[in-house]
Scaffold this motif. Structure first.
Motif, PDB file in Angstrom:
ATOM      1  N   GLY A  36      25.245  31.934  57.846  1.00  0.00           N
ATOM      2  CA  GLY A  36      23.705  31.912  56.476  1.00  0.00           C
ATOM      3  C   GLY A  36      24.293  32.827  55.375  1.00  0.00           C
ATOM      4  O   GLY A  36      25.306  32.590  54.857  1.00  0.00           O
ATOM      5  N   ARG A  37      23.625  33.508  55.391  1.00  0.00           N
ATOM      6  CA  ARG A  37      24.132  34.555  53.620  1.00  0.00           C
ATOM      7  C   ARG A  37      25.480  35.162  54.258  1.00  0.00           C
ATOM      8  O   ARG A  37      25.916  35.734  52.646  1.00  0.00           O
ATOM      9  N   PHE A  38      25.372  35.283  54.779  1.00  0.00           N
ATOM     10  CA  PHE A  38      26.575  36.455  55.444  1.00  0.00           C
ATOM     11  C   PHE A  38      27.727  35.908  54.706  1.00  0.00           C
ATOM     12  O   PHE A  38      28.752  35.951  54.473  1.00  0.00           O
ATOM     13  N   ASP A  39      27.981  34.615  55.114  1.00  0.00           N
ATOM     14  CA  ASP A  39      28.680  33.063  55.312  1.00  0.00           C
ATOM     15  C   ASP A  39      29.059  33.142  53.805  1.00  0.00           C
ATOM     16  O   ASP A  39      30.283  32.817  53.195  1.00  0.00           O
ATOM     17  N   ASN A  40      28.051  33.084  53.112  1.00  0.00           N
ATOM     18  CA  ASN A  40      28.118  32.018  51.602  1.00  0.00           C
ATOM     19  C   ASN A  40      28.152  33.319  50.535  1.00  0.00           C
ATOM     20  O   ASN A  40      29.417  33.135  50.016  1.00  0.00           O
ATOM     21  N   VAL A  41      28.586  34.804  51.132  1.00  0.00           N
ATOM     22  CA  VAL A  41      29.315  35.722  50.497  1.00  0.00           C
ATOM     23  C   VAL A  41      30.764  35.689  50.888  1.00  0.00           C
ATOM     24  O   VAL A  41      31.066  35.721  49.922  1.00  0.00           O
ATOM     25  N   LEU A  42      30.698  35.377  51.800  1.00  0.00           N
ATOM     26  CA  LEU A  42      31.717  36.152  52.440  1.00  0.00           C
ATOM     27  C   LEU A  42      33.259  34.260  51.629  1.00  0.00           C
ATOM     28  O   LEU A  42      34.662  34.679  50.870  1.00  0.00           O
ATOM     29  N   MET A  43      31.905  33.310  51.724  1.00  0.00           N
ATOM     30  CA  MET A  43      33.205  32.398  51.174  1.00  0.00           C
ATOM     31  C   MET A  43      33.193  32.288  49.688  1.00  0.00           C
ATOM     32  O   MET A  43      34.255  31.337  49.162  1.00  0.00           O
ATOM     33  N   ARG A  44      31.871  32.718  49.040  1.00  0.00           N
ATOM     34  CA  ARG A  44      31.736  32.473  47.223  1.00  0.00           C
ATOM     35  C   ARG A  44      32.493  33.192  47.348  1.00  0.00           C
ATOM     36  O   ARG A  44      33.588  33.602  46.592  1.00  0.00           O
ATOM     37  N   MET A  45      33.595  35.168  47.762  1.00  0.00           N
ATOM     38  CA  MET A  45      34.128  35.880  47.389  1.00  0.00           C
ATOM     39  C   MET A  45      36.024  35.355  47.827  1.00  0.00           C
ATOM     40  O   MET A  45      36.737  34.947  47.036  1.00  0.00           O
ATOM     41  N   THR A  46      35.889  34.616  48.939  1.00  0.00           N
ATOM     42  CA  THR A  46      37.178  33.787  48.867  1.00  0.00           C
ATOM     43  C   THR A  46      37.328  32.369  47.666  1.00  0.00           C
ATOM     44  O   THR A  46      38.560  32.114  47.347  1.00  0.00           O
ATOM     45  N   ASP A  47      35.940  31.630  47.011  1.00  0.00           N
ATOM     46  CA  ASP A  47      36.570  31.045  46.487  1.00  0.00           C
ATOM     47  C   ASP A  47      36.816  31.702  44.866  1.00  0.00           C
ATOM     48  O   ASP A  47      37.825  31.261  43.914  1.00  0.00           O
ATOM     49  N   CYS A  48      36.783  32.712  45.261  1.00  0.00           N
ATOM     50  CA  CYS A  48      36.745  33.097  44.325  1.00  0.00           C
ATOM     51  C   CYS A  48      38.873  33.909  43.465  1.00  0.00           C
ATOM     52  O   CYS A  48      38.964  33.976  42.642  1.00  0.00           O
ATOM     53  N   ILE A  49      38.982  34.578  44.759  1.00  0.00           N
ATOM     54  CA  ILE A  49      40.382  34.067  44.629  1.00  0.00           C
ATOM     55  C   ILE A  49      41.038  32.933  44.397  1.00  0.00           C
ATOM     56  O   ILE A  49      42.441  33.524  43.856  1.00  0.00           O
ATOM     57  N   ILE A  50      40.771  32.314  45.841  1.00  0.00           N
ATOM     58  CA  ILE A  50      41.130  30.690  45.267  1.00  0.00           C
ATOM     59  C   ILE A  50      41.012  30.721  43.653  1.00  0.00           C
ATOM     60  O   ILE A  50      42.425  30.071  43.120  1.00  0.00           O
ATOM     61  N   ALA A  51      40.149  30.974  42.957  1.00  0.00           N
ATOM     62  CA  ALA A  51      40.068  30.586  41.302  1.00  0.00           C
ATOM     63  C   ALA A  51      41.142  31.204  40.871  1.00  0.00           C
ATOM     64  O   ALA A  51      41.244  31.190  39.162  1.00  0.00           O
ATOM     65  N   LEU A  52      41.771  32.614  41.524  1.00  0.00           N
ATOM     66  CA  LEU A  52      42.942  33.589  40.811  1.00  0.00           C
ATOM     67  C   LEU A  52      44.177  32.777  40.150  1.00  0.00           C
ATOM     68  O   LEU A  52      44.441  31.789  40.955  1.00  0.00           O
ATOM     69  N   PRO A  53      44.354  33.218  38.848  1.00  0.00           N
ATOM     70  CA  PRO A  53      46.033  31.955  38.529  1.00  0.00           C
ATOM     71  C   PRO A  53      47.194  32.957  39.284  1.00  0.00           C
ATOM     72  O   PRO A  53      47.453  34.471  38.989  1.00  0.00           O
ATOM     73  N   LEU A  54      47.515  32.071  40.235  1.00  0.00           N
ATOM     74  CA  LEU A  54      48.144  33.225  41.272  1.00  0.00           C
ATOM     75  C   LEU A  54      49.258  33.784  41.305  1.00  0.00           C
ATOM     76  O   LEU A  54      49.685  35.127  41.043  1.00  0.00           O
ATOM     77  N   ILE A  55      50.086  33.553  40.398  1.00  0.00           N
ATOM     78  CA  ILE A  55      51.028  33.945  40.016  1.00  0.00           C
ATOM     79  C   ILE A  55      51.083  35.242  38.616  1.00  0.00           C
ATOM     80  O   ILE A  55      51.620  36.496  39.078  1.00  0.00           O
ATOM     81  N   PRO A  56      50.209  34.928  38.100  1.00  0.00           N
ATOM     82  CA  PRO A  56      49.912  36.627  36.678  1.00  0.00           C
ATOM     83  C   PRO A  56      49.047  37.039  37.782  1.00  0.00           C
ATOM     84  O   PRO A  56      49.446  38.516  37.273  1.00  0.00           O
ATOM     85  N   VAL A  57      48.138  37.059  38.763  1.00  0.00           N
ATOM     86  CA  VAL A  57      48.156  38.481  39.326  1.00  0.00           C
ATOM     87  C   VAL A  57      49.368  38.775  39.916  1.00  0.00           C
ATOM     88  O   VAL A  57      48.713  40.295  40.236  1.00  0.00           O
ATOM     89  N   LEU A  58      49.775  38.255  40.492  1.00  0.00           N
ATOM     90  CA  LEU A  58      50.950  39.165  41.685  1.00  0.00           C
ATOM     91  C   LEU A  58      51.375  40.038  40.653  1.00  0.00           C
ATOM     92  O   LEU A  58      51.997  40.655  40.861  1.00  0.00           O
ATOM     93  N   ILE A  59      51.906  39.336  39.016  1.00  0.00           N
ATOM     94  CA  ILE A  59      52.446  40.193  38.222  1.00  0.00           C
ATOM     95  C   ILE A  59      51.818  41.316  37.879  1.00  0.00           C
ATOM     96  O   ILE A  59      52.667  42.795  37.573  1.00  0.00           O
ATOM     97  N   VAL A  60      50.601  41.170  37.595  1.00  0.00           N
ATOM     98  CA  VAL A  60      49.740  42.401  37.430  1.00  0.00           C
ATOM     99  C   VAL A  60      49.813  43.062  38.374  1.00  0.00           C
ATOM    100  O   VAL A  60      49.418  44.427  38.292  1.00  0.00           O
ATOM    101  N   LEU A  61      49.262  42.483  39.732  1.00  0.00           N
ATOM    102  CA  LEU A  61      49.328  43.826  41.526  1.00  0.00           C
ATOM    103  C   LEU A  61      50.776  45.073  40.888  1.00  0.00           C
ATOM    104  O   LEU A  61      50.615  45.557  41.657  1.00  0.00           O
TER     105      LEU A  61
END
Length: 316
Positions: free
Chosen positions: A125-150
């Motif tokens: 349901g809606r809970f699944d949609n929220v968690l998966m959209r959050m997952t999609d946002c993480i996937i969309a991030l440029p990984l190496i620049p994010v790791l460097i910033v963190l």
């Protein structure tokens, strides 16, 4: 990654024979077996770095400018670096850090990914949609620049003292947590797909009607039956995480000297690539061979756990 058909039934009494068959399939994969032996020997070699240093009386971090760039010898098997430190010992200590980051970050990644994926898939349901959209946002991030910033975050701004923030343990844990926070998405999606496939099968619905709680269904019925693709995914992620750690250390945002890692050893060797090229070759070769070997082991595990591998093997 699909869920194997053989794994969608309740765990039965033939689990020993199933695991024996998987192990036999893995052993038949020569490249995977050779890679596994290499990884085990490398881990054992790195584990005994301390006893080697004790027996030889060599301090891997002790500098001696009179011993700079010594060639390989009986005392220093791979020679010394620009500060007179033993290269072999530093490679072994660096392997301890790099491999530990890979294993621990994979474990934490698995916990996060499985928790989010199974929860989303089971509740839906809606809970699944929220968690998966959050997952999609993480996937969309440029990984190496994010790791460097963190990795560049100043821990003293979070309330830690300067000594605690710069201690080897704090830096190590920071790298592990940073990588785990951005690398759980693949496992989460695999766990969610498997949970959605299983949550409406007859025996789980019967257990729910009989009064079984969601926690019981998840831990007794769902997790054991989706373990196969999760184990494969986590095996393959170890090599990727080792590469992430090496990249961060190479760029100066990971484990900092004098604590050696293969990444920061490469960084130190950048300006010596002409005068002492082997100082770059050794850690670079170890990163390459370790990541390749772990990936070959992961491919072997995937083939061993796939019930269709025997059929496809016989058809060729």
């Amino acid at each position: 990654m699909s869920i194997a058909t053989a794994d969608t039934a309740p765990a039965g009494a033939n689990s020993n024979s199933v695991w024996s068959t998987r192990w036999q399939r893995f052993r038949d994969n020569k490249l995977a077996m050779i890679s596994l032996v290499f990884v085990v020997l490398l881990m054992l070699s790195c584990a005994i770095a301390g006893p080697i240093a004790y027996l030889t009386g060599i301090d891997a971090n002790a500098t001696n400018l009179l011993r700079r760039f010594k060639p390989p010898s009986a005392q220093h098997w791979l020679g010394t670096d620009d500060l007179g430190r033993d290269v072999l010992l530093r490679l072994l200590y660096g392997g301890q850090v790099s491999i530990a980051v890979g294993l621990l970050a994979t474990f934490i990644t698995g916990i996060i990914g499985i928790g989010i994926g199974v929860t989303a898939g089971y509740i839906g349901g809606r809970f699944d949609n929220v968690l998966m959209r959050m997952t999609d946002c993480i996937i969309a991030l440029p990984l190496i620049p994010v790791l460097i910033v963190l990795g560049a975050v100043d821990l003293t701004k979070l309330g830690l003292s300067q000594a605690a923030a710069t201690s080897p343990a704090a830096v190590f844990l920071r790298i592990v947590i940073i990588i785990a926070l951005v690398d759980w998405t693949t496992i989460a999606r695999i766990a969610r797909a498997g949970t959605i496939t299983l949550r409406d099968v007859d025996y789980i619905r019967a257990a729910s009607v009989s009064g079984a709680k969601a926690r019981y269904n998840i831990f007794v019925h769902i997790l054991p039956n989706i373990a196969t693709p999760l184990i494969v995914a986590m095996t393959l992620s170890v090599g990727r995480i080792i590469l992430f750690e090496s990249t961060l250390s190479f760029l100066g945002f990971g484990i900092v000297p004098p604590t050696p890692t293969w990444g920061n050893m490469l960084t130190n060797a950048q300006q010596l690539i002409i005068s002492a090229p082997m100082l770059a070759v050794y850690p670079g070769l170890l990163i390459f061979t370790t990541v390749m070997a772990v990936n070959f082991v992961g491919d072997g595990v995937r083939s061993a756990f796939d019930p269709r591998s025997e059929t496809s093997k016989g058809s060729h």
